[in-house]
Design a protein around this motif. Structure first.
Motif, short mmCIF file in Angstrom:
data_model
loop_
_atom_site.label_atom_id
_atom_site.label_comp_id
_atom_site.label_asym_id
_atom_site.label_seq_id
_atom_site.Cartn_x
_atom_site.Cartn_y
_atom_site.Cartn_z
N GLN A 11 -25.42 64.97 -111.73
CA GLN A 11 -24.40 65.88 -112.26
C GLN A 11 -25.08 67.21 -112.55
OE1 GLN A 11 -21.28 64.58 -112.46
NE2 GLN A 11 -20.53 66.64 -112.81
N LEU A 12 -24.73 68.26 -111.77
CA LEU A 12 -25.37 69.56 -111.90
C LEU A 12 -24.70 70.43 -112.96
CD1 LEU A 12 -25.86 70.30 -108.12
CD2 LEU A 12 -27.52 69.35 -109.72
N SER A 13 -23.41 70.23 -113.13
CA SER A 13 -22.65 70.96 -114.14
C SER A 13 -21.44 70.10 -114.49
CB SER A 13 -22.21 72.34 -113.62
OG SER A 13 -21.24 72.18 -112.61
N ALA A 14 -20.54 70.64 -115.29
CA ALA A 14 -19.36 69.87 -115.68
C ALA A 14 -18.50 69.50 -114.49
CB ALA A 14 -18.55 70.66 -116.69
N THR A 15 -18.54 70.30 -113.41
CA THR A 15 -17.67 70.04 -112.26
C THR A 15 -18.41 69.79 -110.96
OG1 THR A 15 -17.51 72.40 -111.83
CG2 THR A 15 -15.80 71.43 -113.22
N ASP A 16 -19.73 70.03 -110.91
CA ASP A 16 -20.48 69.92 -109.65
C ASP A 16 -21.43 68.74 -109.65
OD1 ASP A 16 -19.41 72.26 -108.40
OD2 ASP A 16 -20.65 73.46 -109.77
N THR A 17 -21.40 67.99 -108.54
CA THR A 17 -22.26 66.82 -108.38
C THR A 17 -23.03 66.93 -107.07
OG1 THR A 17 -20.64 65.47 -109.55
CG2 THR A 17 -22.28 64.30 -108.26
N LEU A 18 -24.30 66.59 -107.10
CA LEU A 18 -25.15 66.51 -105.91
C LEU A 18 -25.19 65.05 -105.50
CD1 LEU A 18 -27.30 68.02 -104.09
CD2 LEU A 18 -28.98 67.14 -105.70
N VAL A 19 -24.94 64.76 -104.21
CA VAL A 19 -24.92 63.38 -103.73
C VAL A 19 -25.86 63.25 -102.54
CG1 VAL A 19 -23.47 61.53 -102.80
CG2 VAL A 19 -22.51 63.15 -104.45
N ILE A 20 -26.68 62.20 -102.55
CA ILE A 20 -27.57 61.90 -101.43
C ILE A 20 -27.13 60.56 -100.86
CG2 ILE A 20 -29.95 61.51 -100.70
CD1 ILE A 20 -30.80 63.24 -103.10
N GLU A 21 -26.81 60.56 -99.54
CA GLU A 21 -26.26 59.38 -98.90
C GLU A 21 -27.10 58.98 -97.69
OE1 GLU A 21 -21.52 60.23 -99.52
OE2 GLU A 21 -22.52 61.09 -97.78
N LEU A 22 -27.15 57.69 -97.42
CA LEU A 22 -27.73 57.15 -96.20
C LEU A 22 -26.57 56.77 -95.29
CD1 LEU A 22 -30.09 56.04 -94.47
CD2 LEU A 22 -29.81 53.89 -95.72
N VAL A 23 -26.52 57.35 -94.08
CA VAL A 23 -25.44 57.04 -93.14
C VAL A 23 -26.06 56.29 -91.97
CG1 VAL A 23 -23.64 58.00 -91.67
CG2 VAL A 23 -24.19 59.11 -93.85
N GLU A 24 -25.57 55.07 -91.74
CA GLU A 24 -26.06 54.23 -90.66
C GLU A 24 -24.92 53.94 -89.70
OE1 GLU A 24 -29.18 51.27 -92.53
OE2 GLU A 24 -27.40 51.44 -93.80
N ALA A 25 -25.13 54.25 -88.43
CA ALA A 25 -24.14 53.95 -87.40
C ALA A 25 -24.81 53.09 -86.33
CB ALA A 25 -23.61 55.23 -86.78
N ASN A 26 -24.02 52.27 -85.66
CA ASN A 26 -24.58 51.36 -84.64
C ASN A 26 -25.18 52.11 -83.46
OD1 ASN A 26 -23.77 49.18 -86.16
ND2 ASN A 26 -21.83 48.97 -85.09
N GLU A 27 -24.57 53.22 -83.08
CA GLU A 27 -24.99 53.90 -81.85
C GLU A 27 -25.93 55.07 -82.06
OE1 GLU A 27 -21.30 55.28 -83.61
OE2 GLU A 27 -21.71 53.36 -82.72
N THR A 28 -26.28 55.42 -83.30
CA THR A 28 -27.19 56.55 -83.56
C THR A 28 -28.20 56.16 -84.63
OG1 THR A 28 -25.70 57.45 -85.24
CG2 THR A 28 -25.43 58.28 -82.99
N PRO A 29 -29.32 56.90 -84.72
CA PRO A 29 -30.29 56.63 -85.79
C PRO A 29 -29.69 56.92 -87.17
CG PRO A 29 -31.25 58.03 -84.09
CD PRO A 29 -29.79 57.93 -83.81
N ALA A 30 -30.21 56.27 -88.18
CA ALA A 30 -29.77 56.51 -89.56
C ALA A 30 -30.16 57.92 -89.98
CB ALA A 30 -30.38 55.49 -90.50
N VAL A 31 -29.33 58.53 -90.82
CA VAL A 31 -29.61 59.87 -91.33
C VAL A 31 -29.37 59.89 -92.84
CG1 VAL A 31 -29.06 61.08 -89.20
CG2 VAL A 31 -27.28 60.70 -90.88
N VAL A 32 -30.06 60.82 -93.51
CA VAL A 32 -29.83 61.06 -94.93
C VAL A 32 -29.10 62.38 -95.05
CG1 VAL A 32 -30.93 61.51 -97.15
CG2 VAL A 32 -31.86 59.75 -95.64
N ILE A 33 -27.98 62.37 -95.77
CA ILE A 33 -27.17 63.56 -95.96
C ILE A 33 -27.21 63.95 -97.43
CG2 ILE A 33 -24.83 64.51 -95.88
CD1 ILE A 33 -24.31 62.76 -93.48
N ILE A 34 -27.48 65.22 -97.68
CA ILE A 34 -27.46 65.76 -99.05
C ILE A 34 -26.22 66.62 -99.17
CG2 ILE A 34 -28.66 67.17 -100.76
CD1 ILE A 34 -31.27 66.42 -99.26
N ARG A 35 -25.31 66.22 -100.04
CA ARG A 35 -24.07 66.97 -100.25
C ARG A 35 -24.23 67.85 -101.49
NH1 ARG A 35 -20.57 65.09 -96.62
NH2 ARG A 35 -20.78 62.93 -95.97
#
Length: 68
Positions: A11-35
């Motif tokens: 939680q960066l502020s009262a309304t803003d959140t930073l999210v780090i996700e691992l996305v895994e798909a069958n046909e592509t390599p896994a990636v980490v996304i920072i929102r």
């Protein structure tokens, strides 16, 4: 089909959140996304306030046939 796993949130502020996700798909390599919230006023500074140390030399020898 993709599988998304939340790795971390902050939680960066009262309304803003930073999210780090691992996305895994069958046909592509896994990636980490920072929102990062759009328009969030803080970012990564352009330069370090103190100089970074210079790399030191290494005394290890390269294997036979390798060039530096």
């Amino acid at each position: 089909m993709s599988k998304v796993t939340d790795l971390a949130t902050a939680q960066l502020s009262a309304t803003d959140t930073l999210v780090i996700e691992l996305v895994e798909a069958n046909e592509t390599p896994a990636v980490v996304i920072i929102r990062w919230p759009a328009g969030f006023p803080y970012g990564i500074p352009d330069a370090s306030p103190t100089p970074l140390p210079q790399p030191q030399s290494c005394s290890l020898m390269l294997p036979h046939g390798w060039r530096n």
